[in-house]
Scaffold this motif. Structure first.
Motif, PDB file in Angstrom:
ATOM      1  N   TYR A  77      54.262  30.098  38.851  1.00  0.00           N
ATOM      2  CA  TYR A  77      53.065  30.953  38.797  1.00  0.00           C
ATOM      3  C   TYR A  77      52.265  30.641  37.529  1.00  0.00           C
ATOM      4  O   TYR A  77      51.028  30.518  37.569  1.00  0.00           O
ATOM      5  CB  TYR A  77      53.468  32.432  38.777  1.00  0.00           C
ATOM      6  CG  TYR A  77      53.968  32.998  40.092  1.00  0.00           C
ATOM      7  CD1 TYR A  77      53.879  32.289  41.278  1.00  0.00           C
ATOM      8  CD2 TYR A  77      54.530  34.277  40.142  1.00  0.00           C
ATOM      9  CE1 TYR A  77      54.337  32.832  42.473  1.00  0.00           C
ATOM     10  CE2 TYR A  77      54.985  34.830  41.330  1.00  0.00           C
ATOM     11  CZ  TYR A  77      54.894  34.110  42.488  1.00  0.00           C
ATOM     12  OH  TYR A  77      55.330  34.649  43.660  1.00  0.00           O
TER      13      TYR A  77
ATOM     14  N   ARG B 193      43.695  36.657  37.492  1.00  0.00           N
ATOM     15  CA  ARG B 193      44.870  36.073  38.151  1.00  0.00           C
ATOM     16  C   ARG B 193      46.110  36.579  37.423  1.00  0.00           C
ATOM     17  O   ARG B 193      46.302  36.300  36.242  1.00  0.00           O
ATOM     18  CB  ARG B 193      44.791  34.546  38.091  1.00  0.00           C
ATOM     19  CG  ARG B 193      43.606  33.995  38.880  1.00  0.00           C
ATOM     20  CD  ARG B 193      43.167  32.633  38.360  1.00  0.00           C
ATOM     21  NE  ARG B 193      44.175  31.598  38.560  1.00  0.00           N
ATOM     22  CZ  ARG B 193      44.360  30.955  39.725  1.00  0.00           C
ATOM     23  NH1 ARG B 193      43.614  31.257  40.775  1.00  0.00           N
ATOM     24  NH2 ARG B 193      45.279  30.015  39.829  1.00  0.00           N
ATOM     25  N   ARG B 194      46.950  37.309  38.149  1.00  0.00           N
ATOM     26  CA  ARG B 194      48.131  37.875  37.505  1.00  0.00           C
ATOM     27  C   ARG B 194      49.363  37.694  38.388  1.00  0.00           C
ATOM     28  O   ARG B 194      49.293  37.593  39.592  1.00  0.00           O
ATOM     29  CB  ARG B 194      47.921  39.346  37.197  1.00  0.00           C
ATOM     30  CG  ARG B 194      48.151  40.326  38.347  1.00  0.00           C
ATOM     31  CD  ARG B 194      49.622  40.781  38.361  1.00  0.00           C
ATOM     32  NE  ARG B 194      49.891  41.838  39.318  1.00  0.00           N
ATOM     33  CZ  ARG B 194      50.253  41.646  40.568  1.00  0.00           C
ATOM     34  NH1 ARG B 194      50.336  40.429  41.072  1.00  0.00           N
ATOM     35  NH2 ARG B 194      50.526  42.668  41.361  1.00  0.00           N
ATOM     36  N   TYR B 195      50.543  37.675  37.710  1.00  0.00           N
ATOM     37  CA  TYR B 195      51.801  37.775  38.447  1.00  0.00           C
ATOM     38  C   TYR B 195      52.585  38.948  37.903  1.00  0.00           C
ATOM     39  O   TYR B 195      52.394  39.373  36.754  1.00  0.00           O
ATOM     40  CB  TYR B 195      52.617  36.479  38.399  1.00  0.00           C
ATOM     41  CG  TYR B 195      53.200  36.101  37.051  1.00  0.00           C
ATOM     42  CD1 TYR B 195      54.408  36.653  36.601  1.00  0.00           C
ATOM     43  CD2 TYR B 195      52.575  35.148  36.242  1.00  0.00           C
ATOM     44  CE1 TYR B 195      54.951  36.283  35.388  1.00  0.00           C
ATOM     45  CE2 TYR B 195      53.119  34.772  35.019  1.00  0.00           C
ATOM     46  CZ  TYR B 195      54.308  35.340  34.600  1.00  0.00           C
ATOM     47  OH  TYR B 195      54.859  34.976  33.393  1.00  0.00           O
TER      48      TYR B 195
ATOM     49  N   THR C  33      45.094  36.884  43.048  1.00  0.00           N
ATOM     50  CA  THR C  33      43.798  36.551  42.475  1.00  0.00           C
ATOM     51  C   THR C  33      42.796  37.621  42.918  1.00  0.00           C
ATOM     52  O   THR C  33      42.601  37.828  44.121  1.00  0.00           O
ATOM     53  CB  THR C  33      43.309  35.166  42.952  1.00  0.00           C
ATOM     54  OG1 THR C  33      44.239  34.174  42.508  1.00  0.00           O
ATOM     55  CG2 THR C  33      41.934  34.851  42.385  1.00  0.00           C
TER      56      THR C  33
ATOM     57  N   ALA D  30      52.062  37.235  43.013  1.00  0.00           N
ATOM     58  CA  ALA D  30      50.957  36.562  42.329  1.00  0.00           C
ATOM     59  C   ALA D  30      49.683  36.862  43.109  1.00  0.00           C
ATOM     60  O   ALA D  30      49.671  36.758  44.341  1.00  0.00           O
ATOM     61  CB  ALA D  30      51.195  35.055  42.246  1.00  0.00           C
TER      62      ALA D  30
ATOM     63  N   PHE E 108      48.404  31.753  36.427  1.00  0.00           N
ATOM     64  CA  PHE E 108      48.511  33.206  36.525  1.00  0.00           C
ATOM     65  C   PHE E 108      49.147  33.777  35.260  1.00  0.00           C
ATOM     66  O   PHE E 108      50.033  33.158  34.667  1.00  0.00           O
ATOM     67  CB  PHE E 108      49.336  33.599  37.754  1.00  0.00           C
ATOM     68  CG  PHE E 108      48.676  33.289  39.066  1.00  0.00           C
ATOM     69  CD1 PHE E 108      47.917  34.237  39.724  1.00  0.00           C
ATOM     70  CD2 PHE E 108      48.789  32.030  39.634  1.00  0.00           C
ATOM     71  CE1 PHE E 108      47.287  33.950  40.928  1.00  0.00           C
ATOM     72  CE2 PHE E 108      48.176  31.720  40.835  1.00  0.00           C
ATOM     73  CZ  PHE E 108      47.417  32.681  41.486  1.00  0.00           C
TER      74      PHE E 108
END
Length: 496
Positions: free
Chosen positions: A42, A112-114, A140, A138, A47
């Protein structure tokens, strides 16, 4: 008259609640190792990590779970002192929508994150189905382009191969809710007054892998009764309507182009359906351009995803290798990850459409799959155990442990009651220890220790048939006390 004696409070029963379980050392270690691999991929894709609260307001979570017949519609919820309702999160996506809406002015677009953590669902537990489980997501947020969906599908393939699932043992299946909406429109199920029927249709299709076509068709009609006698009400569709939906489910063809052509026929003049088909065609082109052919990602209309917040492309990662169930019957392992586009979830907070897409990996299911594939065939080795033969020499044993640890060798001293030496060796076996260190008074006086190779001893125990063979076996040997660390290191290296 004698007073009644107060009743003695019964002791609590040492058992976890139904649908929950405990995880011990090797299980936790394997999970942590797998999560490092997943989050590393990721991170490589750009991310960033996010940790949000395990508790959200019920209002923020919304009502998207398919298990609406459970208390609190599938979530664990309670009322706070100010009479507001809170609940344990049922996934990691709904909290993300709240986080983005709350901090959108401070976050980049797209964001964008996980995220990794446990989630809770108030669902009926069953074999391998728990009310608390780990997810690794994950997402977006903030871009409408299906390039984001194509990227998620490619990343999902990379994750599966990264954790040890061989190419050919998995497939990422992609569909589009807009296509299904187009089919429902053609079937006469459009409009707010048909929302209940659409929900039943959606949940029915999502159970295709468990119920088969006959079970799904029954749920599209009057309903079905399962093996336990529980009855599930159906959508009440007519024969032609059910045929159209089943035609959608079985529209998979030999290649992505042919599948999309068949879906275009089914949606007819529906604009939303045609838009969904075009998006699927674009995703297929993009993943293929990145080197992910139909052996890794494929358009499959049977994928719908059960959660109600998806608005566009949806995808699932399915493991295709065979396993044996509890009754000895061969079956495929099934889905270990899924996700899709949810363009309306943030809109609930902001009033403005914020496009978003993401994937969630079922960590516990994926780990179980890895174990079944023998990627983790050998149990994680436990520590070297230094046994205690003389209570008065505890500092000597602690010194041995410290030397082993300082050399990078996992080790511990037996901390139970040392009176019964056999129990110490049983403990070492329970800890899956490769080696036990033994030093009694005589060995101490001579400046030596005994090293017991527990793995070799267990194997020889199955093969040795005479007392003479026991005397000759090399599972236990004597070394100089000064050579303890080097001998243990060498033995561990030989054992791999």
């Amino acid at each position: 008259m004698a007073k009644d004696k107060p009743r003695k409070q019964p002791r609590p029963r040492a058992a976890q609640p139904r649908g929950f379980r405990d995880y011990f050392g090797p299980e936790v270690t394997r999970r942590q190792s797998m999560l490092r691999t997943i989050t590393g991929i990721y991170h490589q894709y750009g991310f960033d990590p996010l940790e949000s609260s395990a508790v959200e307001t019920v209002e923020a979570l919304g009502k998207f779970l398919p298990d609406v017949d459970r208390p609190n519609e599938g979530v664990f919820a309670w009322q706070d002192e100010d009479e507001s309702w809170m609940a344990l999160r049922y996934d990691l996506t709904a909290p993300l929508a709240r986080v983005y809406a709350q901090y959108r002015n401070d976050l980049p677009t797209p964001y964008r994150r996980y995220a990794v953590g446990p989630v809770w669902r108030n669902e009926k537990p069953g074999p391998g189905r728990f009310r608390q489980f780990y997810q690794c997501d994950a997402d977006t947020v903030g871009t409408p382009t299906v390039a984001a969906d194509a990227e998620i599908c490619a990343m999902l393939a990379d994750v599966l191969e990264g954790v040890g699932i061989s190419r050919g043992d998995y497939i990422v299946r992609v569909n589009n809710r807009k296509v299904l909406n187009g089919v429902m429109e053609v079937a006469g199920l459009a409009g707010e007054d048909r929302e209940a029927e659409r929900g039943i249709v959606l949940r029915a299709i999502d159970k295709l892998d468990r119920l088969g076509e006959d079970g799904v068709r029954a749920l599209l009609g009057e309903g079905r009764k399962d093996a336990s006698g529980d009855y599930t009400k159906g959508a009440g569709l007519g024969g032609e309507q059910a045929d159209l939906v089943m035609g959608f489910v079985s529209a998979l063809r030999g290649d992505n182009a042919a599948t999309c052509a068949r879906l275009a026929e089914l949606v007819g003049a529906s604009k939303v359906g045609a838009e969904g088909v075009r998006e699927l065609e674009t995703i297929a082109e993009m993943v293929e351009a990145q080197g992910y052919g139909t052996d890794r990602a494929v358009i499959d209309p049977s994928v719908v995803r059960g959660l109600g917040y998806y608005t566009g492309p949806v995808y699932e990662a399915e493991l295709t290798f065979e396993i044996t169930d509890e009754k000895g019957r061969p079956r495929q392992f099934g889905s270990v990850a899924g996700g899709g586009r949810y363009d309306d979830l943030v809109k609930r907070f902001t009033g403005q459409e914020v496009p978003a897409t993401g994937v969630s990996i079922g960590v516990d299911r994926l780990l179980a799959a890895l174990e079944m594939k023998a990627a983790q065939a050998d149990a994680a080795p436990g520590p070297v155990v230094v046994t205690v033969m003389d209570r008065d020499r505890i500092p000597d044993y602690q010194a041995m442990v410290a030397e082993l640890r300082n050399a990078g060798i996992r080790a511990e001293m037996y901390l139970g009651n040392p009176k019964n030496f056999g129990n110490q060796l049983k403990y070492a076996d329970a800890r899956q220890s490769p080696i036990a260190i033994i030093q009694g008074g005589d060995e101490h006086a001579q400046g030596v220790v005994q090293i017991k190779d527990l793995a070799l001893g267990a194997r020889l125990a199955k093969e040795i048939t005479s007392n003479e063979e026991w005397k000759q076996n090399a599972a236990q040997f004597e070394v100089a006390r000064a050579d303890l660390v080097s001998e243990v290191r060498e033995l561990l290296a030989r054992r791999g």
